[in-house]
Design an enzyme around this catalytic site. Structure first.
Site, short mmCIF file in Angstrom:
data_model
loop_
_atom_site.label_atom_id
_atom_site.label_comp_id
_atom_site.label_asym_id
_atom_site.label_seq_id
_atom_site.Cartn_x
_atom_site.Cartn_y
_atom_site.Cartn_z
N ARG A 1 0.82 -1.21 0.00
CA ARG A 1 0.00 0.00 0.00
C ARG A 1 0.86 1.26 0.00
NH1 ARG A 1 -5.60 -1.73 2.25
NH2 ARG A 1 -6.24 0.41 2.27
N TYR B 1 0.83 4.26 -2.56
CA TYR B 1 -0.29 5.20 -2.41
C TYR B 1 -0.11 6.02 -1.13
CZ TYR B 1 -5.23 6.69 -2.22
OH TYR B 1 -6.41 7.41 -2.17
N GLU C 1 2.53 6.54 0.94
CA GLU C 1 3.71 7.42 0.99
C GLU C 1 3.64 8.46 -0.13
OE1 GLU C 1 5.31 7.55 3.55
OE2 GLU C 1 5.94 5.62 4.34
N ASN D 1 -13.09 6.96 3.30
CA ASN D 1 -13.85 6.12 2.36
C ASN D 1 -15.16 6.77 1.90
OD1 ASN D 1 -12.13 4.39 4.13
ND2 ASN D 1 -12.81 2.81 2.72
N THR E 1 -12.97 -2.06 10.79
CA THR E 1 -14.00 -1.04 10.62
C THR E 1 -13.62 -0.01 9.55
OG1 THR E 1 -13.11 0.52 12.24
CG2 THR E 1 -14.60 -1.20 13.07
N PRO F 1 -5.78 -1.78 7.10
CA PRO F 1 -5.99 -1.14 8.41
C PRO F 1 -7.14 -1.79 9.19
CG PRO F 1 -5.72 0.52 6.70
CD PRO F 1 -5.85 -0.80 6.00
P1 NAD Z 1 -10.89 7.41 -9.47
O1 NAD Z 1 -9.88 6.36 -9.76
O2 NAD Z 1 -12.29 7.19 -9.89
O3 NAD Z 1 -10.41 8.81 -10.07
C1 NAD Z 1 -9.10 9.16 -10.30
C2 NAD Z 1 -9.04 9.80 -11.68
O4 NAD Z 1 -7.69 10.23 -11.92
C3 NAD Z 1 -9.39 8.84 -12.82
O5 NAD Z 1 -10.30 9.44 -13.69
C4 NAD Z 1 -8.06 8.56 -13.49
O6 NAD Z 1 -8.17 8.22 -14.85
C5 NAD Z 1 -7.33 9.87 -13.25
N1 NAD Z 1 -5.88 9.76 -13.31
C6 NAD Z 1 -5.09 8.81 -12.72
N2 NAD Z 1 -3.80 9.05 -13.01
C7 NAD Z 1 -3.77 10.17 -13.78
C8 NAD Z 1 -2.72 10.90 -14.39
N3 NAD Z 1 -1.44 10.53 -14.27
N4 NAD Z 1 -3.04 11.99 -15.13
C9 NAD Z 1 -4.34 12.37 -15.27
N5 NAD Z 1 -5.36 11.71 -14.71
C10 NAD Z 1 -5.08 10.62 -13.97
O7 NAD Z 1 -10.82 7.67 -7.89
P2 NAD Z 1 -11.71 8.58 -6.95
O8 NAD Z 1 -12.32 7.68 -5.95
O9 NAD Z 1 -12.57 9.49 -7.73
O10 NAD Z 1 -10.57 9.41 -6.21
C11 NAD Z 1 -10.23 10.73 -6.61
C12 NAD Z 1 -9.19 11.29 -5.66
O11 NAD Z 1 -9.67 11.27 -4.32
C13 NAD Z 1 -7.89 10.49 -5.68
O12 NAD Z 1 -6.79 11.39 -5.58
C14 NAD Z 1 -7.97 9.66 -4.43
O13 NAD Z 1 -6.71 9.34 -3.91
C15 NAD Z 1 -8.76 10.57 -3.50
N6 NAD Z 1 -9.47 9.79 -2.46
C16 NAD Z 1 -10.59 9.06 -2.77
C17 NAD Z 1 -11.20 8.30 -1.79
C18 NAD Z 1 -12.44 7.49 -2.05
O14 NAD Z 1 -12.97 6.87 -1.11
N7 NAD Z 1 -12.99 7.47 -3.24
C19 NAD Z 1 -10.67 8.30 -0.48
C20 NAD Z 1 -9.52 9.04 -0.22
C21 NAD Z 1 -8.94 9.79 -1.21
N1 UDP Z 2 -13.03 -5.80 1.90
C1 UDP Z 2 -13.71 -7.00 2.07
N2 UDP Z 2 -14.22 -7.63 0.97
C2 UDP Z 2 -14.12 -7.13 -0.28
C3 UDP Z 2 -13.43 -5.89 -0.46
C4 UDP Z 2 -12.90 -5.26 0.65
O1 UDP Z 2 -13.86 -7.49 3.19
O2 UDP Z 2 -14.62 -7.77 -1.23
C5 UDP Z 2 -12.49 -5.12 3.08
C6 UDP Z 2 -11.02 -4.71 2.97
O3 UDP Z 2 -10.18 -5.77 3.37
C7 UDP Z 2 -10.97 -3.54 3.93
C8 UDP Z 2 -12.36 -2.90 3.80
O4 UDP Z 2 -13.20 -3.90 3.23
O5 UDP Z 2 -10.80 -3.98 5.26
C9 UDP Z 2 -12.37 -1.66 2.92
O6 UDP Z 2 -11.71 -1.97 1.70
P1 UDP Z 2 -11.62 -0.97 0.49
O7 UDP Z 2 -10.73 -1.58 -0.52
O8 UDP Z 2 -12.98 -0.59 0.06
O9 UDP Z 2 -10.96 0.37 1.08
P2 UDP Z 2 -9.70 0.67 2.01
O10 UDP Z 2 -9.11 -0.61 2.53
O11 UDP Z 2 -8.78 1.42 1.14
O12 UDP Z 2 -10.30 1.46 3.10
#
Ligand code: NAD
Ligand code: UDP
Length: 312
Positions: free
Chosen positions: A144, A147, A149, A176, A212, A276
């Site tokens: 992980r 992502y 770091e 999340n 959780t 986590p």
């Molecule tokens: P996502 O994968 O749907 O969106 C990321 C977008 O970035 C995609 O459209 C992808 O094509 C684009 N992308 C990736 N690398 C690129 C590059 N080098 N140049 C241009 N575009 C690029 O993910 P998301 O869930 O919409 O997440 C968006 C942002 O929010 C991310 O930075 C992610 O780390 C952050 N984030 C999301 C969550 C979540 O729960 N969804 C949680 C924490 C942080």
């Molecule tokens: N997880 C699970 N079954 C699945 C997918 C994910 O039990 O089919 C668990 C995973 O191990 C983690 C939690 O659900 O503990 C959230 O996972 P997710 O990949 O959605 O997000 P993140 O771990 O990045 O919070």
């Protein structure tokens, strides 16, 4: 002289980015969406292409970009473990080179820049719930780490550009988030469980399911993101954004089975490396400074998401 605010959204064709583009268009901004479609898709933004104030550029932000804008939302980065582990070197690059490029753009254009950071900067947290002043518990050599770091280094870069070049920065730590337009195949827990339940397949709980997470509905998240960008000058963050209601993964599985009236059975699979054990945001800072808190109950948000997945 331009009247509309020109806003760049990197990763604008992704899950969160596409909702953000929509919201900014509603607020009469001139929106430039930059995406290389690594995990995003045109389907997420196809309905915006007719809008004269929406512009789509296919571009990888690890390469320089020259545009004239007033604000930048830096969302480009694959967010799900399956996707960011698929090409881990590129994941670090998008966070480091990509952030440097976007910060350079912000410096040249004197624009405000917001970084979509993540709760993953806390790693497998030993402080619960997580407050912004907690430094985290992160493995720097695990699967992980590209992502975690990468995102930590991006935060460092944002704060160094703030101190060294007086940039107007905003850093949010997103917990999340779920909703329509999540990728069906990104292996995240909400999308996996909903798809499995709709197909009456086994629901794959990793580990014992007692770990959780706290799930925030996308509309609530976008509201928080916008408020952070528009907050008074000195609020650099980092600010946690997420829903503090905490559920075990097993509880989530049971809820989704009930909501879909599925015949699926729960099966247990090995817990992925560095997964986590607990995660829940402390959102006091966002409530105080942004007057923001999530409003959507998990069941209501899951229903919307289930309806979306039924249409696929
Ligand atoms: P996502 O994968 O749907 O969106 C990321 C977008 O970035 C995609 O459209 C992808 O094509 C684009 N992308 C990736 N690398 C690129 C590059 N080098 N140049 C241009 N575009 C690029 O993910 P998301 O869930 O919409 O997440 C968006 C942002 O929010 C991310 O930075 C992610 O780390 C952050 N984030 C999301 C969550 C979540 O729960 N969804 C949680 C924490 C942080
Ligand atoms: N997880 C699970 N079954 C699945 C997918 C994910 O039990 O089919 C668990 C995973 O191990 C983690 C939690 O659900 O503990 C959230 O996972 P997710 O990949 O959605 O997000 P993140 O771990 O990045 O919070």
């Amino acid at each position: 002289m331009h009247l509309r605010k020109r806003v760049l959204v990197t990763g604008g064709a992704g899950f969160l980015g596409s909702f953000l583009c929509e919201r900014l268009l509603k607020e009469n901004c001139d929106v430039v969406c930059v995406d290389n479609f690594y995990t995003g898709t045109k389907r997420n933004i196809v309905h915006l292409l007719e809008n004269p104030y929406f512009e789509l550029i296919r571009h990888d932000i690890t390469f320089p970009l020259y545009l004239e804008v007033d604000e930048i939302y830096n969302f480009a980065c694959p967010a799900s473990p399956i996707h960011y582990q698929n090409d881990p070197v590129q994941t670090t690059k998008v966070n480091v080179h990509g952030s440097i490029n976007m910060l350079g753009l912000a410096k040249r254009t004197k624009s405000k820049i917001l970084q979509a950071s993540t709760s993953e900067v806390y790693g497998d947290p030993t402080v619960h719930p997580q407050t912004e002043d907690y430094w985290g518990n992160v493995n720097c050599v695990g699967i992980r780490s590209c992502y975690d770091e990468g995102k930590r280094c991006a935060e460092t870069l944002f704060f160094d550009y703030y101190r060294q070049h007086k940039l107007n920065i905003r850093v949010i730590r997103i917990f999340n988030t779920y909703g329509p337009r999540m990728h069906p195949n990104d292996g995240r827990v909400v999308s996996n469980f909903i798809l499995q339940a709709l197909k009456n397949e086994d629901i794959t709980v990793y580990g014992d399911g007692k770990q959780t997470r706290s799930f925030c509905y996308v509309d609530d998240m976008i509201e928080g993101v916008i408020r952070m960008m528009n907050s008074p000058e000195d609020l650099t963050g980092p600010v946690n954004l997420g829903n503090p209601e905490e559920y075990t993964i097993l509880e989530l599985a049971e809820k989704i089975i009930a909501l879909t009236r599925s015949k699926s059975k729960i099966v247990f699979k090995p817990l992925p490396e560095d997964d986590p054990l607990q995660r829940k945001p402390n959102i006091d800072l966002a409530m105080d400074k942004l007057k923001w808190k999530p409003r959507t109950q998990l069941e209501a948000g899951l229903k919307e998401t289930i309806d979306y997945f039924r249409t696929l």
